[in-house]
Design a protein around this motif. Structure first.
Motif, PDB file in Angstrom:
ATOM      1  N   LEU A  49       0.866  -0.930  -0.151  1.00 37.34           N
ATOM      2  CA  LEU A  49      -0.146   0.057  -0.037  1.00 37.34           C
ATOM      3  C   LEU A  49       0.850   1.128  -0.100  1.00 37.34           C
ATOM      4  CD1 LEU A  49      -2.526   1.657   0.006  1.00 37.34           C
ATOM      5  CD2 LEU A  49      -2.636   1.020   2.655  1.00 37.34           C
ATOM      6  N   ALA A  50       2.030   1.520   0.802  1.00 40.07           N
ATOM      7  CA  ALA A  50       2.652   2.740   0.870  1.00 40.07           C
ATOM      8  C   ALA A  50       3.404   2.765  -0.434  1.00 40.07           C
ATOM      9  CB  ALA A  50       3.577   2.188   2.164  1.00 40.07           C
ATOM     10  N   ARG A  51       3.864   1.700  -0.913  1.00 36.53           N
ATOM     11  CA  ARG A  51       4.590   1.752  -2.387  1.00 36.53           C
ATOM     12  C   ARG A  51       3.686   2.271  -3.391  1.00 36.53           C
ATOM     13  NH1 ARG A  51       5.081  -2.335  -6.008  1.00 36.53           N
ATOM     14  NH2 ARG A  51       4.608  -3.833  -4.346  1.00 36.53           N
ATOM     15  N   GLY A  57      -0.236 -11.198   1.178  1.00 37.89           N
ATOM     16  CA  GLY A  57      -0.359 -11.962   2.428  1.00 37.89           C
ATOM     17  C   GLY A  57       0.794 -13.070   2.656  1.00 37.89           C
ATOM     18  N   GLY A  58       1.332 -13.274   1.456  1.00 37.21           N
ATOM     19  CA  GLY A  58       2.335 -14.186   1.929  1.00 37.21           C
ATOM     20  C   GLY A  58       3.818 -13.895   2.624  1.00 37.21           C
ATOM     21  N   ASN A  59       3.760 -12.686   2.593  1.00 36.85           N
ATOM     22  CA  ASN A  59       5.059 -12.113   3.289  1.00 36.85           C
ATOM     23  C   ASN A  59       4.669 -11.963   4.761  1.00 36.85           C
ATOM     24  OD1 ASN A  59       6.994 -12.098   1.313  1.00 36.85           O
ATOM     25  ND2 ASN A  59       6.042 -10.568   0.479  1.00 36.85           N
ATOM     26  N   ASP A  60       3.301 -11.489   4.762  1.00 36.86           N
ATOM     27  CA  ASP A  60       2.861 -11.302   6.332  1.00 36.86           C
ATOM     28  C   ASP A  60       2.803 -12.464   6.928  1.00 36.86           C
ATOM     29  OD1 ASP A  60       0.991  -8.406   5.937  1.00 36.86           O
ATOM     30  OD2 ASP A  60       1.335  -9.392   4.115  1.00 36.86           O
ATOM     31  N   THR A  75      -5.568  -8.154   8.614  1.00 39.62           N
ATOM     32  CA  THR A  75      -6.954  -7.813   7.964  1.00 39.62           C
ATOM     33  C   THR A  75      -7.224  -6.516   7.834  1.00 39.62           C
ATOM     34  OG1 THR A  75      -7.967  -9.978   9.224  1.00 39.62           O
ATOM     35  CG2 THR A  75      -9.692  -8.039   8.421  1.00 39.62           C
ATOM     36  N   GLU A  76      -6.915  -5.778   8.795  1.00 36.00           N
ATOM     37  CA  GLU A  76      -6.742  -4.126   8.921  1.00 36.00           C
ATOM     38  C   GLU A  76      -5.887  -3.635   7.530  1.00 36.00           C
ATOM     39  OE1 GLU A  76      -5.582  -0.434  11.279  1.00 36.00           O
ATOM     40  OE2 GLU A  76      -5.672  -2.104  12.300  1.00 36.00           O
ATOM     41  N   HIS A  77      -4.723  -4.315   7.557  1.00 34.69           N
ATOM     42  CA  HIS A  77      -3.991  -3.807   6.389  1.00 34.69           C
ATOM     43  C   HIS A  77      -4.436  -4.132   4.787  1.00 34.69           C
ATOM     44  CE1 HIS A  77      -0.398  -3.844   9.253  1.00 34.69           C
ATOM     45  NE2 HIS A  77      -1.098  -2.710   9.554  1.00 34.69           N
ATOM     46  N   LEU A  78      -4.985  -5.336   4.673  1.00 34.44           N
ATOM     47  CA  LEU A  78      -5.489  -5.715   3.432  1.00 34.44           C
ATOM     48  C   LEU A  78      -6.783  -5.008   3.035  1.00 34.44           C
ATOM     49  CD1 LEU A  78      -5.843  -7.529   1.202  1.00 34.44           C
ATOM     50  CD2 LEU A  78      -7.325  -9.282   2.736  1.00 34.44           C
ATOM     51  N   THR A  79      -7.786  -4.631   4.132  1.00 35.29           N
ATOM     52  CA  THR A  79      -8.835  -3.639   4.000  1.00 35.29           C
ATOM     53  C   THR A  79      -8.417  -2.414   3.433  1.00 35.29           C
ATOM     54  OG1 THR A  79     -10.002  -5.184   5.411  1.00 35.29           O
ATOM     55  CG2 THR A  79     -10.873  -3.005   4.924  1.00 35.29           C
ATOM     56  N   GLU A  80      -7.438  -1.769   4.017  1.00 38.14           N
ATOM     57  CA  GLU A  80      -6.839  -0.586   3.687  1.00 38.14           C
ATOM     58  C   GLU A  80      -6.367  -0.346   2.123  1.00 38.14           C
ATOM     59  OE1 GLU A  80      -4.096   0.374   6.502  1.00 38.14           O
ATOM     60  OE2 GLU A  80      -5.300   1.274   8.124  1.00 38.14           O
ATOM     61  N   LEU A  81      -5.772  -1.726   1.970  1.00 39.83           N
ATOM     62  CA  LEU A  81      -5.167  -1.809   0.573  1.00 39.83           C
ATOM     63  C   LEU A  81      -6.030  -2.007  -0.510  1.00 39.83           C
ATOM     64  CD1 LEU A  81      -2.924  -2.233  -1.605  1.00 39.83           C
ATOM     65  CD2 LEU A  81      -2.745  -4.424  -0.755  1.00 39.83           C
ATOM     66  N   THR A  82      -7.280  -2.556  -0.296  1.00 38.90           N
ATOM     67  CA  THR A  82      -8.241  -2.704  -1.368  1.00 38.90           C
ATOM     68  C   THR A  82      -9.291  -1.760  -1.227  1.00 38.90           C
ATOM     69  OG1 THR A  82      -9.689  -4.143   0.379  1.00 38.90           O
ATOM     70  CG2 THR A  82      -8.340  -5.285  -1.275  1.00 38.90           C
ATOM     71  N   LEU A 109     -13.170 -11.366   2.738  1.00 36.81           N
ATOM     72  CA  LEU A 109     -13.247 -10.109   2.216  1.00 36.81           C
ATOM     73  C   LEU A 109     -13.824 -10.014   0.836  1.00 36.81           C
ATOM     74  CD1 LEU A 109     -12.588  -7.024   2.480  1.00 36.81           C
ATOM     75  CD2 LEU A 109     -10.342  -7.677   1.353  1.00 36.81           C
ATOM     76  N   ALA A 110     -13.673 -10.990   0.066  1.00 39.71           N
ATOM     77  CA  ALA A 110     -14.244 -11.059  -1.218  1.00 39.71           C
ATOM     78  C   ALA A 110     -15.768 -11.360  -1.236  1.00 39.71           C
ATOM     79  CB  ALA A 110     -13.440 -12.094  -2.132  1.00 39.71           C
ATOM     80  N   SER A 111     -16.161 -12.409   0.140  1.00 38.87           N
ATOM     81  CA  SER A 111     -17.432 -12.588   0.081  1.00 38.87           C
ATOM     82  C   SER A 111     -18.525 -11.623   0.467  1.00 38.87           C
ATOM     83  CB  SER A 111     -17.446 -13.657   0.897  1.00 38.87           C
ATOM     84  OG  SER A 111     -17.381 -13.204   2.351  1.00 38.87           O
TER      85      SER A 111
END
Length: 290
Positions: free
Chosen positions: A85-87, A109-112, A141-148, A193-195
């Motif tokens: 997200l930052a990048r 998510g893989g690196n997390d 969950t928070e970071h993924l939501t912020e990204l999407t 999240l997708a659901s």
């Protein structure tokens, strides 16, 4: 009689051509596919310089739908969800491409998960490792939501195809069932999240890339017993590290590269792109129709 048959066939041919033209007239002639994420988007392990699944997907879409596909790739190895997200936020060209995208693809998510597992690998039990993973869930969950949410804010229409992750250690640690469950915990976050978001579509890679050529229960049971007999179920970090860094020209999973025994190889990326195109075909009206 021959003249009537000729006219009939000519009319039928004309109807067929007009019919095809009508269908294709509803489709875009060109689409923009933007890939965002970690090493799976960058294409680590791909020796064909097709940026992993990205250009493979473009070729498959072109062949299937006769549409030109312009690709933009913003993948970087090692990035966690928050780093992706930052990048992207700091890259004006990336934001421009995202705004113009007809479809967005995301690997995350893989690196997390990997960093969480390496912190927990000295735990005294498998349940303790999973506990570490579960404790990390809220942050991811928070970071993924912020990204999407950021991707959706940049582009109000394009569907987002969110890949799940896999367990590259399975073929070596097949009796460590907890590692599969840990990956599934993170995958569930992506899938959930997708659901609840009608613009996000989950693309599962777990069975395909985790099990590789071991497609049957019998073959996986044999692998499990082999791993157990070789004492490869150890929680010792040295065992896991040795598995990942061993210098050898053979990889037990035929879909994983021998470069690092972690990322997909050319076959693995072919599999990813096939899964992605299959998912995209289910809602082509969102990205292909004018």
């Amino acid at each position: 009689m021959q003249r009537k048959m000729y006219l009939f066939l000519a009319s039928l041919f004309a109807f067929f051509i007009v019919g095809i033209g009508t269908v294709n007239a509803d489709n875009k002639e060109k689409i923009n596919l933007v890939a965002v994420g970690d090493s799976l988007t960058e294409g680590v392990g791909d020796t064909t310089k097709q940026q992993g699944y990205t250009k493979r997907t473009a070729k498959k879409l072109n062949k299937k739908y006769d549409v030109d596909v312009n690709t933009s790739n913003y993948g970087k190895a090692g990035d966690r969800s928050d780093q992706i997200l930052a990048r992207i936020k700091a890259n004006s060209q990336a934001k421009k491409n995202i705004k113009q995208a007809d479809a967005i693809v995301l690997t995350v998510g893989g690196n997390d998960l990997q960093q969480t597992l390496f912190k927990a690998v000295f735990s005294k039990s498998q349940s303790a490792v999973t506990k570490h993973v579960e404790q990390a869930m809220p942050d991811y969950t928070e970071h993924l939501t912020e990204l999407t949410d950021f991707l959706k804010k940049q582009n109000k229409d394009a569907p987002i195809y969110l890949f799940g992750n896999y367990n590259p250690l399975y073929v070596y640690l097949a009796n460590r069932e907890d590692l599969n469950e840990d990956v599934k915990i993170y995958n569930d976050i992506n899938a959930n999240l997708a659901s609840v978001d009608d613009r996000i579509y989950y693309v599962s890679t777990f069975k395909t890339l985790t099990f590789g050529q071991y497609k049957t229960k019998a073959s996986r049971e044999k692998l499990r017993k082999s791993s157990q007999n070789a004492n490869r179920g150890s929680l010792n970090n040295k065992v896991v590290t040795k598995t990942l860094t061993a210098e050898k020209n053979v990889e037990l999973n035929r879909y994983i590269t021998t470069q690092d025994h972690y990322h997909p190889n050319n076959v693995g990326y072919d599999k990813m792109s096939t899964l992605l195109v299959k998912k995209m075909s289910g809602n082509k009206q969102d990205w292909l129709k004018k």
